[in-house]
Motif scaffolding. Structure first.
Motif, PDB file in Angstrom:
ATOM      1  N   LYS A 366      96.140 112.361  94.033  1.00 28.99           N
ATOM      2  CA  LYS A 366      95.304 113.221  94.872  1.00 28.99           C
ATOM      3  C   LYS A 366      95.348 112.757  96.320  1.00 28.99           C
ATOM      4  O   LYS A 366      95.325 113.575  97.245  1.00 28.99           O
ATOM      5  CB  LYS A 366      93.858 113.206  94.362  1.00 28.99           C
ATOM      6  N   THR A 367      95.421 111.449  96.505  1.00 29.40           N
ATOM      7  CA  THR A 367      95.488 110.891  97.862  1.00 29.40           C
ATOM      8  C   THR A 367      96.719 111.383  98.596  1.00 29.40           C
ATOM      9  O   THR A 367      96.663 111.701  99.792  1.00 29.40           O
ATOM     10  CB  THR A 367      95.485 109.354  97.821  1.00 29.40           C
ATOM     11  N   GLU A 372      98.983 112.869 105.115  1.00 31.68           N
ATOM     12  CA  GLU A 372      99.899 113.496 106.079  1.00 31.68           C
ATOM     13  C   GLU A 372     101.356 113.357 105.652  1.00 31.68           C
ATOM     14  O   GLU A 372     102.262 113.719 106.405  1.00 31.68           O
ATOM     15  CB  GLU A 372      99.712 112.841 107.460  1.00 31.68           C
ATOM     16  N   LYS A 373     101.610 112.835 104.452  1.00 31.40           N
ATOM     17  CA  LYS A 373     102.989 112.661 103.985  1.00 31.40           C
ATOM     18  C   LYS A 373     103.692 114.008 103.898  1.00 31.40           C
ATOM     19  O   LYS A 373     103.083 115.008 103.499  1.00 31.40           O
ATOM     20  CB  LYS A 373     102.992 111.982 102.615  1.00 31.40           C
ATOM     21  N   ARG A 374     104.986 114.010 104.244  1.00 29.80           N
ATOM     22  CA  ARG A 374     105.681 115.295 104.360  1.00 29.80           C
ATOM     23  C   ARG A 374     106.934 115.399 103.507  1.00 29.80           C
ATOM     24  O   ARG A 374     107.763 116.289 103.750  1.00 29.80           O
ATOM     25  CB  ARG A 374     106.054 115.548 105.824  1.00 29.80           C
ATOM     26  N   VAL A 384     100.653 124.410  97.266  1.00 29.27           N
ATOM     27  CA  VAL A 384     100.161 125.034  96.031  1.00 29.27           C
ATOM     28  C   VAL A 384      98.661 124.815  95.884  1.00 29.27           C
ATOM     29  O   VAL A 384      97.923 125.723  95.482  1.00 29.27           O
ATOM     30  CB  VAL A 384     100.912 124.475  94.805  1.00 29.27           C
ATOM     31  N   ALA A 385      98.200 123.614  96.223  1.00 22.04           N
ATOM     32  CA  ALA A 385      96.764 123.320  96.137  1.00 22.04           C
ATOM     33  C   ALA A 385      95.967 124.223  97.069  1.00 22.04           C
ATOM     34  O   ALA A 385      94.933 124.784  96.686  1.00 22.04           O
ATOM     35  CB  ALA A 385      96.505 121.850  96.462  1.00 22.04           C
ATOM     36  N   PHE A 404      91.517 119.048 103.614  1.00 26.83           N
ATOM     37  CA  PHE A 404      92.810 118.368 103.732  1.00 26.83           C
ATOM     38  C   PHE A 404      92.911 117.636 105.071  1.00 26.83           C
ATOM     39  O   PHE A 404      93.906 117.743 105.787  1.00 26.83           O
ATOM     40  CB  PHE A 404      93.956 119.370 103.576  1.00 26.83           C
ATOM     41  N   GLY A 405      91.867 116.915 105.405  1.00 25.43           N
ATOM     42  CA  GLY A 405      91.885 116.094 106.615  1.00 25.43           C
ATOM     43  C   GLY A 405      91.714 116.859 107.907  1.00 25.43           C
ATOM     44  O   GLY A 405      92.150 116.400 108.965  1.00 25.43           O
TER      45      GLY A 405
END
Length: 443
Positions: A366-367, A372-374, A384-385, A404-405
């Motif tokens: 979930k993290t 910000e990972k791409r 999708v989430a 989402f941040g």
């Protein structure tokens, strides 16, 4: 629930919580005098154009709203064009009373029908004092916080309605933090900042719901900071609600935080069983429903944390009795509460579960999804989430981004568009997304 009008009020509240406020005000709120005729909801419009838009764009949400309010009962909806003298309608569509229009659907929220208990005593007393004292002279600002469904907005609207009883011509502005943000962005884009500032800084009283969404919005906070100062310095009243106290709003400017804390902060906790029982009895009396002591105790025991769910239970009992002549039984009440417990989980919990489900599907954490990972797999899962959350909960793009941040409205829209495009050309992927959504829509 003595009339279809009360059913319609609940439908309005349902719709208001599932779409952008501008959309709601433009299309749903301005529906005039819907009727219930022979088991069919009749919605009338003053033009073919408006009738077509309502039918094509809002049929589904209106159908869902009635079904939710009526405890699963499905009603047919018919859209009609009705000609005639529409001067009053045009006045509303021109929005000649922008200060009062936004809160008028809450006209039934007053102090008389607010049940006071140990969990909300301070918030109620402070709200009454603000409403009846000289405007801006006490508890300014008043900051009310608590979880969803405990009565924050009810108290906020009760203050407004009480103020308007004794102050003719007063300029009251009610908005949500999301609407304030969207208006500000629109005015910056169109270079109409003066109009925006005139609306908010010339108010005699400003009411802002769900201020927690201001967190991390630096430019919006800057504008709000100056609006806040202007109003406080001229003894104009400010009332704010939030789901958490100022110190727990992540990313809130310290200058704003200290100004919130300079007034009165009042919390609302989940009601104890005594208060819940009083609420059930009061709501049943208002709707002319006869409930046995066993029924009242059952509802009070089963619904512990959310007044809105108690009201929803009574409304559904009332709807079945009013529209179909079905008197309440223990069996029907048990079924209604089962449906409410299933359908009305906190949105935040549903969002968390969707993210977890997508993370499991794509074998990531979930993290990773909210980071910000791409890399390709994580980005796809994140998209999708976001798409699934939108489909299941109806949250605004802004609110989804906050999960989402703090991602921007445009970023979330791009993610959703990306999923829709991939679904259109990849049947396997489409089925994967539908299966994720289905497990939450069927529950």
């Amino acid at each position: 629930m003595e009339s279809f009008a009360e059913v319609w009020e609940q439908v309005l509240e349902y719709c208001k919580g599932t779409m952008a406020e501008t959309t709601f005000k433009t299309w749903i709120y301005k529906i005039e005098n819907p009727e219930f005729i022979d088991g069919t909801v009749v919605i009338k419009s003053s033009s073919e154009f408006r009738n077509t838009i309502l039918k094509d764009k809002f049929y589904t949400i209106l159908k869902e709203a009635f079904q939710s309010v009526l405890g699963g009962i499905e009603l047919e909806i018919e859209f009609r064009v009705e000609n005639g003298n529409n001067n009053e309608n045009r006045k509303k569509e021109n929005n000649i009373n922008e200060y009062k229009e936004e809160s008028s659907i809450f006209s039934n929220c007053n102090f008389e029908n607010f049940i006071v208990g140990s969990s909300n005593k301070l918030a109620h007393a402070a709200s009454w004092r603000v409403a009846t004292a000289k405007l801006g002279s006490v508890y300014n600002p008043l900051f009310i916080y608590g979880h969803s469904g405990l009565g924050k907005t009810h108290l906020m609207m009760a203050i407004q309605n009480e103020i308007k009883k004794h102050n003719s011509g007063i300029r009251i502005v009610y908005t949500t933090s999301e609407n304030f943000l969207n208006e500000f962005i629109s005015c910056v884009t169109t270079q109409s900042n003066i109009t925006f500032r005139e609306k908010y800084r010339n108010a005699d009283a400003l009411f802002i719901d769900d201020i927690q969404f201001f967190g991390k919005k630096e430019s919006t906070q800057e504008e709000f900071f100056h609006t806040f100062n202007d109003l406080i310095n001229t003894n104009k009243q400010i009332v704010i609600t939030s789901d958490r106290p100022p110190k727990e709003i992540e990313g809130l400017d310290e200058r704003i935080r200290t100004r919130f804390e300079s007034g009165l902060i009042a919390d609302i906790q989940p009601p104890d069983i005594e208060t819940r029982t009083k609420i059930i009895i009061k709501k049943a009396e208002q709707n002319n429903i006869k409930l046995s002591k066993q029924m009242i105790n059952y509802i009070a025991e089963k619904i512990k944390d959310n007044i809105r769910q108690i009201e929803g239970t009574i409304n559904k009992i009332a709807a079945m009795q009013s529209l179909y002549g079905i008197d309440p039984t223990m069996g029907s009440i048990q079924q209604i509460i089962h449906d409410i417990e299933t359908d009305n989980r906190p949105v935040s919990a549903i969002v968390d579960d969707i993210i977890e489900s997508v993370a499991d599907k794509y074998d990531i954490s979930k993290t990773d999804i909210i980071s910000e990972k791409r890399n390709a797999n994580i980005s796809l899962a994140r998209n999708v989430a976001m798409y699934s959350i939108r489909e299941v909960t109806g949250l605004s793009l802004e609110n989804i981004g906050s999960k989402f941040g703090g991602k921007k409205h445009s970023t979330v829209k791009h993610s959703i568009d990306t999923v829709e495009e991939k679904m259109s050309r990849d049947v396997k992927f489409k089925n994967t997304v539908y299966n994720i959504i289905k497990q939450f829509k069927d529950n």
